[in-house]
Design a protein around this motif. Structure first.
Motif, mmCIF file in Angstrom:
data_model
loop_
_atom_site.group_PDB
_atom_site.id
_atom_site.type_symbol
_atom_site.label_atom_id
_atom_site.label_comp_id
_atom_site.label_asym_id
_atom_site.label_seq_id
_atom_site.Cartn_x
_atom_site.Cartn_y
_atom_site.Cartn_z
ATOM 1 N N ARG A 345 0.824 -1.208 0.000
ATOM 2 C CA ARG A 345 0.000 0.000 0.000
ATOM 3 C C ARG A 345 0.859 1.259 0.000
ATOM 4 N NH1 ARG A 345 -3.075 -3.037 3.756
ATOM 5 N NH2 ARG A 345 -2.076 -1.937 5.485
ATOM 6 N N MET A 346 1.934 1.227 0.738
ATOM 7 C CA MET A 346 2.821 2.378 0.772
ATOM 8 C C MET A 346 3.397 2.666 -0.603
ATOM 9 S SD MET A 346 6.289 3.357 0.777
ATOM 10 C CE MET A 346 7.292 2.020 1.397
ATOM 11 N N LEU A 347 3.851 1.623 -1.298
ATOM 12 C CA LEU A 347 4.429 1.810 -2.629
ATOM 13 C C LEU A 347 3.377 2.290 -3.631
ATOM 14 C CD1 LEU A 347 6.952 -1.134 -3.019
ATOM 15 C CD2 LEU A 347 7.449 1.297 -3.218
ATOM 16 N N GLU A 348 2.178 1.794 -3.517
ATOM 17 C CA GLU A 348 1.101 2.253 -4.397
ATOM 18 C C GLU A 348 0.857 3.747 -4.204
ATOM 19 O OE1 GLU A 348 -1.480 -1.940 -4.536
ATOM 20 O OE2 GLU A 348 -2.049 -0.298 -3.193
ATOM 21 N N SER A 349 0.827 4.162 -2.948
ATOM 22 C CA SER A 349 0.601 5.574 -2.650
ATOM 23 C C SER A 349 1.755 6.441 -3.142
ATOM 24 C CB SER A 349 0.409 5.755 -1.140
ATOM 25 O OG SER A 349 0.332 7.117 -0.798
ATOM 26 N N VAL A 350 2.987 5.971 -2.936
ATOM 27 C CA VAL A 350 4.161 6.764 -3.312
ATOM 28 C C VAL A 350 4.261 6.913 -4.827
ATOM 29 C CG1 VAL A 350 6.684 6.782 -3.337
ATOM 30 C CG2 VAL A 350 5.460 6.305 -1.212
ATOM 31 N N THR A 351 4.098 5.830 -5.560
ATOM 32 C CA THR A 351 4.220 5.925 -7.019
ATOM 33 C C THR A 351 3.121 6.815 -7.593
ATOM 34 O OG1 THR A 351 2.992 3.839 -7.211
ATOM 35 C CG2 THR A 351 5.384 3.715 -7.334
ATOM 36 N N ALA A 352 1.913 6.711 -7.056
ATOM 37 C CA ALA A 352 0.823 7.567 -7.543
ATOM 38 C C ALA A 352 1.098 9.028 -7.206
ATOM 39 C CB ALA A 352 -0.500 7.124 -6.929
ATOM 40 N N GLY A 353 1.548 9.283 -5.985
ATOM 41 C CA GLY A 353 1.825 10.656 -5.579
ATOM 42 C C GLY A 353 2.957 11.288 -6.360
ATOM 43 N N MET A 354 4.028 10.503 -6.605
ATOM 44 C CA MET A 354 5.160 11.024 -7.370
ATOM 45 C C MET A 354 4.752 11.320 -8.813
ATOM 46 S SD MET A 354 8.224 8.584 -5.934
ATOM 47 C CE MET A 354 9.482 9.236 -7.039
ATOM 48 N N THR A 355 3.950 10.446 -9.379
ATOM 49 C CA THR A 355 3.498 10.646 -10.758
ATOM 50 C C THR A 355 2.668 11.926 -10.877
ATOM 51 O OG1 THR A 355 3.489 8.252 -11.144
ATOM 52 C CG2 THR A 355 2.223 9.614 -12.667
ATOM 53 N N GLN A 356 1.755 12.122 -9.950
ATOM 54 C CA GLN A 356 0.925 13.323 -9.979
ATOM 55 C C GLN A 356 1.766 14.583 -9.771
ATOM 56 O OE1 GLN A 356 -1.988 12.546 -6.953
ATOM 57 N NE2 GLN A 356 -2.830 10.762 -8.028
ATOM 58 N N ALA A 357 2.730 14.514 -8.841
ATOM 59 C CA ALA A 357 3.585 15.670 -8.593
ATOM 60 C C ALA A 357 4.422 16.006 -9.815
ATOM 61 C CB ALA A 357 4.490 15.394 -7.387
ATOM 62 N N ARG A 358 4.919 14.986 -10.494
ATOM 63 C CA ARG A 358 5.718 15.225 -11.700
ATOM 64 C C ARG A 358 4.869 15.891 -12.786
ATOM 65 N NH1 ARG A 358 10.396 14.212 -14.070
ATOM 66 N NH2 ARG A 358 10.427 13.899 -16.323
ATOM 67 N N SER A 359 3.602 15.461 -12.899
ATOM 68 C CA SER A 359 2.731 16.066 -13.915
ATOM 69 C C SER A 359 2.455 17.543 -13.621
ATOM 70 C CB SER A 359 1.412 15.299 -13.997
ATOM 71 O OG SER A 359 0.646 15.482 -12.809
ATOM 72 N N ARG A 360 2.610 17.907 -12.344
ATOM 73 C CA ARG A 360 2.434 19.313 -11.961
ATOM 74 C C ARG A 360 3.737 20.102 -12.033
ATOM 75 N NH1 ARG A 360 -0.556 16.685 -7.690
ATOM 76 N NH2 ARG A 360 1.212 17.040 -6.292
ATOM 77 N N GLY A 361 4.814 19.431 -12.437
ATOM 78 C CA GLY A 361 6.111 20.093 -12.539
ATOM 79 C C GLY A 361 6.847 20.217 -11.231
ATOM 80 N N GLU A 362 6.475 19.422 -10.229
ATOM 81 C CA GLU A 362 7.126 19.482 -8.917
ATOM 82 C C GLU A 362 8.292 18.497 -8.872
ATOM 83 O OE1 GLU A 362 4.059 18.648 -6.097
ATOM 84 O OE2 GLU A 362 2.783 20.295 -6.782
ATOM 85 N N ALA A 363 9.479 18.991 -8.504
ATOM 86 C CA ALA A 363 10.680 18.143 -8.479
ATOM 87 C C ALA A 363 10.746 17.275 -7.241
ATOM 88 C CB ALA A 363 11.935 19.018 -8.563
ATOM 89 N N LEU A 364 10.115 17.714 -6.138
ATOM 90 C CA LEU A 364 10.071 16.936 -4.902
ATOM 91 C C LEU A 364 8.618 16.740 -4.495
ATOM 92 C CD1 LEU A 364 12.915 18.507 -2.688
ATOM 93 C CD2 LEU A 364 12.921 16.237 -3.747
ATOM 94 N N TRP A 365 8.321 15.534 -3.991
ATOM 95 C CA TRP A 365 6.983 15.232 -3.519
ATOM 96 C C TRP A 365 7.059 14.756 -2.080
ATOM 97 C CZ3 TRP A 365 4.931 10.279 -2.175
ATOM 98 C CH2 TRP A 365 3.557 10.286 -1.880
ATOM 99 N N ARG A 366 6.296 15.408 -1.203
ATOM 100 C CA ARG A 366 6.281 15.023 0.207
ATOM 101 C C ARG A 366 5.328 13.864 0.426
ATOM 102 N NH1 ARG A 366 5.943 18.707 5.694
ATOM 103 N NH2 ARG A 366 5.269 17.035 7.108
ATOM 104 N N GLU A 367 5.865 12.793 0.991
ATOM 105 C CA GLU A 367 5.059 11.608 1.244
ATOM 106 C C GLU A 367 4.202 11.820 2.485
ATOM 107 O OE1 GLU A 367 5.792 6.992 2.677
ATOM 108 O OE2 GLU A 367 7.400 8.067 1.665
#
Length: 483
Positions: A345-367
């Motif tokens: 579940r943690m990995l699912e959340s992290v990969t989804a969050g990182m993908t969304q942050a990247r689409s917004r142009g964010e270089a860092l994503w806070r977990e």
């Protein structure tokens, strides 16, 4: 390559890679540029506003390694230039590893090797030939260079973090090895202190095969990786060994630790009431923290562990390569029948969050803290817990997730014994980047830890230091019974 050349290579036991002519300076330049691109594109330090000097560190590391190319004429020169590059970051998570196609380093030794005993270098292994210093002889200098400076130049500059006792324990055995490094001179003689008197020994270099090299270096490190498992002790306590926290479902360690937890789960009450529990992490260089959290819940109780306040968090670098690495690991977990649901579940959340942050142009994503598998962090006071003693046996190999385990277990009341551990920076969770040559890969951290009580490159110091050989389990057990 002709058939005759291939036949000669096979007859001599030499790899084709070694015989085939290569433009080593050009190969070094290309691998360095690829490593630099991976670091700039995926390492969180490149966009970390709290680490403003990281960009200059990248520039300096690359410039130094490129400047060494004119002295690179073979694989050893390439290897040591690349090792120096990785070492310059002083981060155990930025490491260089040889791949299967890489040749062995040509290795010679003088018939003995020294290792670190505290800050002193002493002879720890010897072949018994004539003219050798005895075991325990203290190294003073070689070719007019004092022992401390010698070790730093010959090993520390190419391994990094030489200020750490664990790094010196791990690498000190290589001070008197000749491994084709063109950036350090070959030694001719050394001075030792033996029974209060100085003795000079001329070094006579002889080949050392890879198998013997491994054994001799193990003698200088006095460390090994025991088998995962558990057993009861005479006092009714438990000895639990976890010598790796590797969480790759395709690896044997994953199966062994899964079985260990399944065996211990029905004994949770007995573990919590036991007069003593020994957590043996000798040889454990890290992996995933979920293993140590689950063990803690069995030994101290889930409520006690989960009640610990968590004021830390992590930020992930949202590069395409990092996201792809985590997705690949998630796919392995999804195919593993016994994988931790929490970790998945943690990995699912992290990969989804990182993908969304990247689409917004964010270089860092806070977990978000609720997505983290590391629910037990290192901040805040410990609550009164079990009455029985918990002892952690750790050696100089302990790094990464092993350090996280000690952060948690010691906070819950465990006592650390053994020797000082290794240490890690605040950059972690690495992915491998294979370099264009096909000879090596470099590891690239993907996230940065925020709010951790233990500082960057700060080791765990034992409450009780063991001065014997950490490989001798019976002697270690006898010593523990006296504490």
């Amino acid at each position: 390559m002709s058939a005759m050349t291939m036949l000669i290579a096979l007859l001599l036991g030499t790899s084709v890679t070694e015989i085939q002519p290569r433009d080593w300076p050009d190969l070094l330049h290309k691998d360095l540029d690829a490593a630099d691109a991976a670091m700039r594109g995926s390492h969180p330090g490149g966009v970390d506003l709290r680490d403003p000097g990281f960009g200059a560190q990248l520039d300096e590391a690359l410039a130094l390694a490129h400047s060494r190319a004119d002295r690179v004429a073979s694989y050893p020169g390439y290897w040591w230039a690349m090792k120096g590059y990785a070492a310059s970051f002083n981060d155990g998570h930025v490491s260089l590893n040889a791949l299967a196609d890489a040749p062995d380093l040509p290795t010679q030794w003088p018939g003995f090797l020294t290792g670190f005993d505290g800050d002193t270098q002493v002879v720890m292994t010897v072949d018994g030939g004539p003219g050798r210093p005895p075991l325990g002889a203290r190294l003073l200098s070689c070719d007019g260079i004092d022992a401390q400076t010698l070790a730093a130049r010959r090993v520390g500059d190419f391994s990094g973090r030489w200020n750490l006792q664990a790094s010196r324990i791990h690498g000190g055995g290589e001070v008197l090895l000749e491994q084709g490094n063109p950036f350090v001179p070959m030694l001719s003689s050394c001075v030792f202190r033996v029974n209060g008197r100085e003795q000079r020994h001329t070094l006579r270099w002889v080949p050392l095969d890879p198998g013997s090299r491994k054994e001799r270096l193990a003698d200088t490190r006095r460390s090994f990786r025991p088998a995962n498992g558990w057993h009861t002790m005479p006092d009714g306590g438990y000895w639990i060994t976890t010598s790796s926290f590797n969480a790759d479902p395709t690896e044997q360690n994953f199966k062994e630790l899964t079985a260990l937890l399944e065996q211990l789960a029905p004994k949770a009450e007995a573990l919590q009431q036991a007069p003593s529990v020994v957590l043996d992490v000798r040889g454990n260089s890290g992996g995933a923290s979920q293993w140590s959290i689950e063990l803690a819940r069995l030994i101290w109780g889930r409520a006690a562990v989960d009640a610990l306040p968590d004021r830390s968090w992590v930020e992930w670098r949202t590069s395409e390569a990092n996201i792809a690495q985590l997705r690949s690991f998630l796919q392995k977990l999804e195919q593993a029948p016994n994988a931790s649901p929490e970790l998945r579940r943690m990995l699912e959340s992290v990969t989804a969050g990182m993908t969304q942050a990247r689409s917004r142009g964010e270089a860092l994503w806070r977990e978000p803290s609720e997505a983290s598998a590391d629910t037990a962090s290192t901040a805040g006071p410990a609550a009164p817990l079990r009455k029985g003693r918990v002892v952690v046996v750790a050696d100089a190999a302990c790094g990464s997730a092993c350090l996280d385990a000690l952060d948690l277990w010691k906070r819950l009341g465990a006592v650390q014994v053994g020797v000082e551990t290794s240490a890690d920076s605040l950059y972690m969770d690495v992915r491998p980047e294979q370099l264009p040559s096909g000879l090596a890969r470099i590891s690239v951290p993907m996230k940065v830890f925020r709010g951790r009580v233990r500082g960057s490159n700060e080791p765990h110091v034992p409450d009780h230091r063991y001065t014997g050989d950490m490989r001798d389990t019976p002697a270690l057990e006898a010593w523990l019974s006296t504490l």
